[in-house]
Design a protein around this motif. Sequence first.
Motif, PDB file in Angstrom:
ATOM      1  N   PRO A  20       0.824  -1.211   0.000  1.00  0.00           N
ATOM      2  CA  PRO A  20       0.000   0.000   0.000  1.00  0.00           C
ATOM      3  C   PRO A  20       0.861   1.265   0.000  1.00  0.00           C
ATOM      4  O   PRO A  20       1.813   1.376   0.779  1.00  0.00           O
ATOM      5  N   PRO A  21       0.547   2.246  -0.857  1.00  0.00           N
ATOM      6  CA  PRO A  21       1.291   3.508  -0.861  1.00  0.00           C
ATOM      7  C   PRO A  21       1.311   4.194   0.502  1.00  0.00           C
ATOM      8  O   PRO A  21       2.273   4.887   0.836  1.00  0.00           O
ATOM      9  N   ALA A  22       0.261   4.006   1.287  1.00  0.00           N
ATOM     10  CA  ALA A  22       0.225   4.619   2.617  1.00  0.00           C
ATOM     11  C   ALA A  22       1.345   4.080   3.500  1.00  0.00           C
ATOM     12  O   ALA A  22       1.927   4.818   4.313  1.00  0.00           O
ATOM     13  N   ALA A  23       1.666   2.795   3.359  1.00  0.00           N
ATOM     14  CA  ALA A  23       2.754   2.206   4.134  1.00  0.00           C
ATOM     15  C   ALA A  23       4.094   2.759   3.663  1.00  0.00           C
ATOM     16  O   ALA A  23       4.978   3.052   4.480  1.00  0.00           O
ATOM     17  N   LEU A  24       4.244   2.904   2.348  1.00  0.00           N
ATOM     18  CA  LEU A  24       5.461   3.516   1.791  1.00  0.00           C
ATOM     19  C   LEU A  24       5.651   4.914   2.355  1.00  0.00           C
ATOM     20  O   LEU A  24       6.752   5.281   2.783  1.00  0.00           O
ATOM     21  N   GLU A  25       4.576   5.683   2.380  1.00  0.00           N
ATOM     22  CA  GLU A  25       4.656   7.063   2.870  1.00  0.00           C
ATOM     23  C   GLU A  25       5.061   7.101   4.342  1.00  0.00           C
ATOM     24  O   GLU A  25       5.920   7.900   4.745  1.00  0.00           O
ATOM     25  N   ALA A  26       4.466   6.238   5.147  1.00  0.00           N
ATOM     26  CA  ALA A  26       4.775   6.229   6.576  1.00  0.00           C
ATOM     27  C   ALA A  26       6.240   5.870   6.818  1.00  0.00           C
ATOM     28  O   ALA A  26       6.909   6.475   7.662  1.00  0.00           O
ATOM     29  N   ASN A  27       6.745   4.892   6.073  1.00  0.00           N
ATOM     30  CA  ASN A  27       8.137   4.464   6.253  1.00  0.00           C
ATOM     31  C   ASN A  27       9.125   5.538   5.807  1.00  0.00           C
ATOM     32  O   ASN A  27      10.098   5.833   6.513  1.00  0.00           O
ATOM     33  N   LEU A  28       8.877   6.120   4.644  1.00  0.00           N
ATOM     34  CA  LEU A  28       9.774   7.160   4.155  1.00  0.00           C
ATOM     35  C   LEU A  28       9.705   8.405   5.041  1.00  0.00           C
ATOM     36  O   LEU A  28      10.715   9.084   5.261  1.00  0.00           O
ATOM     37  N   ASP A  29       8.514   8.698   5.538  1.00  0.00           N
ATOM     38  CA  ASP A  29       8.358   9.840   6.436  1.00  0.00           C
ATOM     39  C   ASP A  29       9.203   9.645   7.695  1.00  0.00           C
ATOM     40  O   ASP A  29       9.866  10.585   8.164  1.00  0.00           O
ATOM     41  N   ARG A  30       9.210   8.446   8.219  1.00  0.00           N
ATOM     42  CA  ARG A  30      10.024   8.159   9.408  1.00  0.00           C
ATOM     43  C   ARG A  30      11.504   8.349   9.105  1.00  0.00           C
ATOM     44  O   ARG A  30      12.251   8.904   9.921  1.00  0.00           O
ATOM     45  N   ILE A  31      11.937   7.889   7.940  1.00  0.00           N
ATOM     46  CA  ILE A  31      13.345   8.023   7.565  1.00  0.00           C
ATOM     47  C   ILE A  31      13.748   9.491   7.478  1.00  0.00           C
ATOM     48  O   ILE A  31      14.762   9.915   8.034  1.00  0.00           O
ATOM     49  N   VAL A  32      12.933  10.260   6.781  1.00  0.00           N
ATOM     50  CA  VAL A  32      13.252  11.680   6.590  1.00  0.00           C
ATOM     51  C   VAL A  32      13.245  12.419   7.925  1.00  0.00           C
ATOM     52  O   VAL A  32      14.152  13.200   8.229  1.00  0.00           O
ATOM     53  N   ARG A  33      12.233  12.172   8.731  1.00  0.00           N
ATOM     54  CA  ARG A  33      12.138  12.853  10.019  1.00  0.00           C
ATOM     55  C   ARG A  33      13.327  12.514  10.924  1.00  0.00           C
ATOM     56  O   ARG A  33      13.915  13.397  11.566  1.00  0.00           O
ATOM     57  N   THR A  34      13.678  11.245  10.971  1.00  0.00           N
ATOM     58  CA  THR A  34      14.782  10.823  11.825  1.00  0.00           C
ATOM     59  C   THR A  34      16.092  11.465  11.391  1.00  0.00           C
ATOM     60  O   THR A  34      16.869  11.952  12.217  1.00  0.00           O
ATOM     61  N   ALA A  35      16.338  11.464  10.076  1.00  0.00           N
ATOM     62  CA  ALA A  35      17.573  12.060   9.572  1.00  0.00           C
ATOM     63  C   ALA A  35      17.630  13.555   9.877  1.00  0.00           C
ATOM     64  O   ALA A  35      18.658  14.071  10.335  1.00  0.00           O
ATOM     65  N   LYS A  36      16.519  14.252   9.651  1.00  0.00           N
ATOM     66  CA  LYS A  36      16.503  15.691   9.898  1.00  0.00           C
ATOM     67  C   LYS A  36      16.654  16.008  11.381  1.00  0.00           C
ATOM     68  O   LYS A  36      17.262  17.031  11.747  1.00  0.00           O
ATOM     69  N   GLU A  37      16.121  15.158  12.239  1.00  0.00           N
ATOM     70  CA  GLU A  37      16.288  15.359  13.680  1.00  0.00           C
ATOM     71  C   GLU A  37      17.755  15.260  14.091  1.00  0.00           C
ATOM     72  O   GLU A  37      18.155  15.833  15.114  1.00  0.00           O
ATOM     73  N   HIS A  38      18.546  14.539  13.298  1.00  0.00           N
ATOM     74  CA  HIS A  38      19.986  14.410  13.558  1.00  0.00           C
ATOM     75  C   HIS A  38      20.795  15.455  12.805  1.00  0.00           C
ATOM     76  O   HIS A  38      22.026  15.387  12.764  1.00  0.00           O
ATOM     77  N   GLY A  39      20.110  16.416  12.202  1.00  0.00           N
ATOM     78  CA  GLY A  39      20.809  17.475  11.489  1.00  0.00           C
ATOM     79  C   GLY A  39      21.349  17.078  10.141  1.00  0.00           C
ATOM     80  O   GLY A  39      22.233  17.749   9.591  1.00  0.00           O
ATOM     81  N   VAL A  40      20.840  15.991   9.573  1.00  0.00           N
ATOM     82  CA  VAL A  40      21.301  15.491   8.274  1.00  0.00           C
ATOM     83  C   VAL A  40      20.401  16.035   7.169  1.00  0.00           C
ATOM     84  O   VAL A  40      19.172  15.979   7.280  1.00  0.00           O
TER      85      VAL A  40
END
Length: 211
Positions: A110-130
């Motif tokens: 499901p695209p919704a699952a793709l979105e949730a996973n990628l959103d987590r990746i982006v958020r986590t990286a940005k929280e680390h200043g990446v």
Amino acid sequence: MDRRRRGRKAALPLVAVLLGWLANGPALACKLAILGDSLTAGFGLVREEAFPARLEQALRARGITCAVLDAGVSGDTSAGGAARIDWVLADRPTHLLVELGGNDALRALPPAALEANLDRIVRTAKEHGVQVMLAGMLAPPNLGSDYGKAFEAVYLELARRHHVPLYPFFLDGVVLQRDLMQPDGIHPNGRGVDVIVARIVPMIESFLQGK
């Protein structure tokens, strides 16, 4: 303390830095990690032909010294990437290119699952200043136009939401070109990787330079 002694003491830290530089080489201020699947890992290719190695060479040819870290795992989905993001960030990259979604599409997840996973990746990286850049993927046409549109929209929405650059389709110019693909029709050969690099490197250059 006279001026000579003060001068000698002040010079000691500089000498230590220079000795460390000579022993270990200059520290690179730029470190780009590529979190991806087999398209990053270089399935069917020798390491020197894989996307991370060829990208680093292309960047150097443009005068950009940046270590490119291969964080690709063949068969990985966006869920797998999300599970590995902390491990990838442990290498302290300054920038992250996310190349995931191809295996999600092949499994019709499901695209919704793709979105949730990628959103987590982006958020986590940005929280680390990446700094983060997305490489998009398209779904196979046999899954139908509705699924394809919803799948493509995930990357557009994430790029908008997080204000990150998006390269719309990682395999642009290569997919369906037999001379640029391996016999499986899924993975690029060495020439195909070179085409991918040539097309994406201008955007990555701007990304690394903060433009």
